[in-house]
Design a protein around this motif. Sequence first.
Motif, mmCIF file in Angstrom:
data_model
loop_
_atom_site.group_PDB
_atom_site.id
_atom_site.type_symbol
_atom_site.label_atom_id
_atom_site.label_comp_id
_atom_site.label_asym_id
_atom_site.label_seq_id
_atom_site.Cartn_x
_atom_site.Cartn_y
_atom_site.Cartn_z
ATOM 1 N N GLY A 66 0.785 -1.231 0.000
ATOM 2 C CA GLY A 66 0.000 0.000 0.000
ATOM 3 C C GLY A 66 0.816 1.281 0.000
ATOM 4 N N VAL A 67 2.121 1.150 0.239
ATOM 5 C CA VAL A 67 3.004 2.329 0.178
ATOM 6 C C VAL A 67 4.133 2.061 -0.822
ATOM 7 C CG1 VAL A 67 2.433 3.304 2.447
ATOM 8 C CG2 VAL A 67 4.258 1.593 2.271
ATOM 9 N N GLY A 68 3.744 1.517 -1.960
ATOM 10 C CA GLY A 68 4.694 1.313 -3.050
ATOM 11 C C GLY A 68 5.758 0.275 -2.777
ATOM 12 N N ARG A 69 5.409 -0.737 -2.008
ATOM 13 C CA ARG A 69 6.346 -1.797 -1.621
ATOM 14 C C ARG A 69 7.594 -1.247 -0.924
ATOM 15 N NH1 ARG A 69 3.985 -6.089 -2.456
ATOM 16 N NH2 ARG A 69 2.831 -6.666 -4.303
ATOM 17 N N ARG A 70 7.373 -0.195 -0.173
ATOM 18 C CA ARG A 70 8.444 0.392 0.644
ATOM 19 C C ARG A 70 8.206 0.040 2.098
ATOM 20 N NH1 ARG A 70 9.262 6.504 -1.556
ATOM 21 N NH2 ARG A 70 9.659 5.990 -3.715
#
Length: 159
Positions: free
Chosen positions: A127-131
Amino acid sequence: LESGQMSGAPKPAARKLPGLRLLGGARAFAARAPATALELSDALDAGLPGAALLEFQRATRLSAAELARVLGVSTKCFGRYQAAPRHRLPAAVSDRLYRSARLVDLAGSVLGDPEAALAWLREEQPGVGRRRPLDLLATDPGAAEVEAELLRIEHGFLA
């Protein structure tokens, strides 16, 4: 007129300020913890006591390298802050520290367990760009994304 308030103007409502307990609450503020958002803003501008950083590190068990990254400082600078708990942190560092405490507190509330919250913050999240959410806390836009993802999870909208 006290504190620049206009006569008849309502005082800001006191409400629970999330994250303060992770910074040591009243104990870390020497006198008393801020009770309103405006008092908190003043405390952040003046610089949180270094003891708040130590309390946050104790409560989260984040490494010096992790916290230095979140606070946007070098590990050497972070070491100086650790060694001087009676000194005030710079305003920008205080702001990042409070923002991080608020979001760690939110993660614990949403995920139901402080340990689960810390694990979630350290792992890549779709949900946070795979970060790793922890890596996003150093900036306001990154922290906003982490908060939005936690609120989606809280309301059942998994990304």
